[in-house]
Design a protein around this motif. Structure first.
Motif, short mmCIF file in Angstrom:
data_model
loop_
_atom_site.label_atom_id
_atom_site.label_comp_id
_atom_site.label_asym_id
_atom_site.label_seq_id
_atom_site.Cartn_x
_atom_site.Cartn_y
_atom_site.Cartn_z
N UNK A 225 1.17 -1.27 0.06
CA UNK A 225 0.20 0.09 0.16
C UNK A 225 0.77 0.99 -0.09
N UNK A 226 0.30 1.80 -0.52
CA UNK A 226 1.15 3.46 -0.65
C UNK A 226 1.36 4.43 0.71
N UNK A 227 2.36 5.08 0.91
CA UNK A 227 2.41 5.84 1.93
C UNK A 227 3.28 7.18 1.60
N UNK A 228 3.89 7.37 0.79
CA UNK A 228 3.79 8.50 -0.14
C UNK A 228 3.06 9.01 -1.17
N UNK A 229 2.72 10.13 -1.15
CA UNK A 229 1.59 10.30 -2.31
C UNK A 229 2.22 10.94 -3.31
N UNK A 230 1.51 10.28 -4.21
CA UNK A 230 2.29 9.95 -5.69
C UNK A 230 2.99 8.16 -6.12
N UNK A 231 2.31 7.70 -5.14
CA UNK A 231 2.74 6.31 -4.96
C UNK A 231 1.72 5.98 -5.80
N UNK A 232 2.10 4.74 -7.14
CA UNK A 232 0.74 3.39 -7.33
C UNK A 232 -0.28 3.05 -6.26
N UNK A 233 -1.20 2.77 -6.98
CA UNK A 233 -2.42 2.23 -6.40
C UNK A 233 -2.07 1.01 -5.27
N UNK A 234 -2.90 0.33 -3.87
CA UNK A 234 -1.97 -0.32 -3.70
C UNK A 234 -2.38 -2.01 -4.63
N UNK A 235 -1.75 -2.89 -4.29
CA UNK A 235 -2.08 -4.13 -4.80
C UNK A 235 -2.06 -5.64 -3.69
#
Length: 342
Positions: A225-235
């Motif tokens: 899951x993303x923590x930083x803004x702009x990271x790809x969506x959760x998988x």
């Protein structure tokens, strides 16, 4: 310093326990030296809770302390008392300096652990397990095709809350922690997990050997899951025990071989076999994306590492659920195989 309390469940196995108890490769001298250094450098602040012998891979012992008054901190010191001047060795430096560094690291990690536990508890997914570095939490959830998107959204919210809580408490997360791995165990399994003493630090209670074995005994889901803004969506991906993974691969590869032959493709299975076999199709928990590495025919009797890959989608048993796709020339100039993103 409080009364020493060794926790047998934390030792590395029956053999190590037997060796220690017989004194063949005992920890007694290392324990004694570690306690002396702890009392000298941190009087009344450290409690010895475990000692394990590092034989045969390394000399000495790993001594584990709790920090008095901190419910989360764990200090692990590798020490070898077998030195002529009696000062011992701790990873090539003085044990006093090593212990001071380990205590500072333990306090820092404990702060991060508290932020993680508090955030996931507040967002409705209490942590039921941790890896030893306290970087990957386990939560309990029943995940299906119908709710996987919702669960990923909830875990993303938990990770964001952890990030914000850490910032509010002045905790600086590592710059590379742009995503958080969250492992998911079935609630029934979570309810039967072995427990450690309630007064042990949370990191040990959530990561000690028997609990970790119970969490990883069967296949489980793992979210990124993303923590930083702009990271790809959760998988989501599935993690299989070794034997199950081998069985899965043994069912997939023959189907790929049949497909190559049926399409008159002069390619063979690489020695690498399957790679990336755990990624789940978005929106599912029963469809696996994977790649079988294939290669041009090598010289007679030689193996090949493979420059190409066949993309497959299967069910959890390895049976194909869609068309296979051949991807050619995936190995870059550095020799790394760049698999397509599912």
């Amino acid at each position: 310093m409080r009364r020493t309390r060794i926790v047998p469940a934390l030792l590395i196995g029956a053999t190590a326990m037997a060796l220690t108890s017989c004194g063949i490769f005992g920890t007694a001298d290392d324990e004694r030296l570690a306690k002396d250094i702890a009392e000298q450098e941190f009087p009344g602040q450290l409690e010895l809770i475990d000692a394990r012998n590092l034989w045969p891979a390394q000399g000495g012992s790993e001594i584990t302390f709790a920090i008095v008054g901190d419910a989360d901190a764990v200090v692990r010191l590798r020490i070898d008392s077998d030195k002529s001047d009696g000062s011992g060795r701790c990873d090539g430096t003085s044990c006093a300096a090593a212990l001071t560094e380990k205590v500072a690291q333990a306090r820092e990690r404990a702060s991060e652990t508290r932020a993680l536990l508090d955030s996931f508890d507040a967002c409705g997914h209490p942590v039921v397990g941790l890896d030893e570095q306290a970087t990957i939490p386990w939560v309990a959830a029943s995940v299906t095709n119908e709710n996987v998107t919702t669960v990923l959204a909830e875990l993303t919210s938990c990770a964001e809350q952890w990030r914000d809580t850490a910032a509010e408490r002045g905790i600086v997360l590592a710059s590379d922690r742009t995503r958080l791995g969250v492992n998911i165990v079935d609630p029934d399994t979570a309810a039967r997990l072995p427990e450690a003493d309630s007064d042990l630090p949370s990191l040990i209670r959530l990561s000690f050997g028997d609990r970790t074995v119970a969490l990883t005994r069967d296949a489980y889901l793992s979210a990124s899951v993303p923590v930083a803004v702009g990271e790809p969506v959760a998988s989501m991906r599935i993690v299989m025990p070794f034997d199950q993974g081998q069985e899965y691969e043994s069912r997939v590869i023959p189907n790929v071989e049949k497909w190559l032959n049926a399409n008159n493709l002069d390619l063979g299975i690489s020695q690498a076999g399957m790679l990336g076999v755990t990624a789940l199709e978005p929106g599912t928990v029963d469809r696996i994306n994977g790649y079988v590495v294939v290669c041009d025919p090598p010289p007679q009797g030689k193996q090949c590492i493979g420059d190409h890959a066949v993309g497959v989608v299967t069910d959890l048993d390895g049976n194909p659920t869609g068309e296979f796709t051949l991807y050619r020339d995936l190995r870059d100039g550095t020799g790394v195989l760049r698999l397509p993103t599912p």
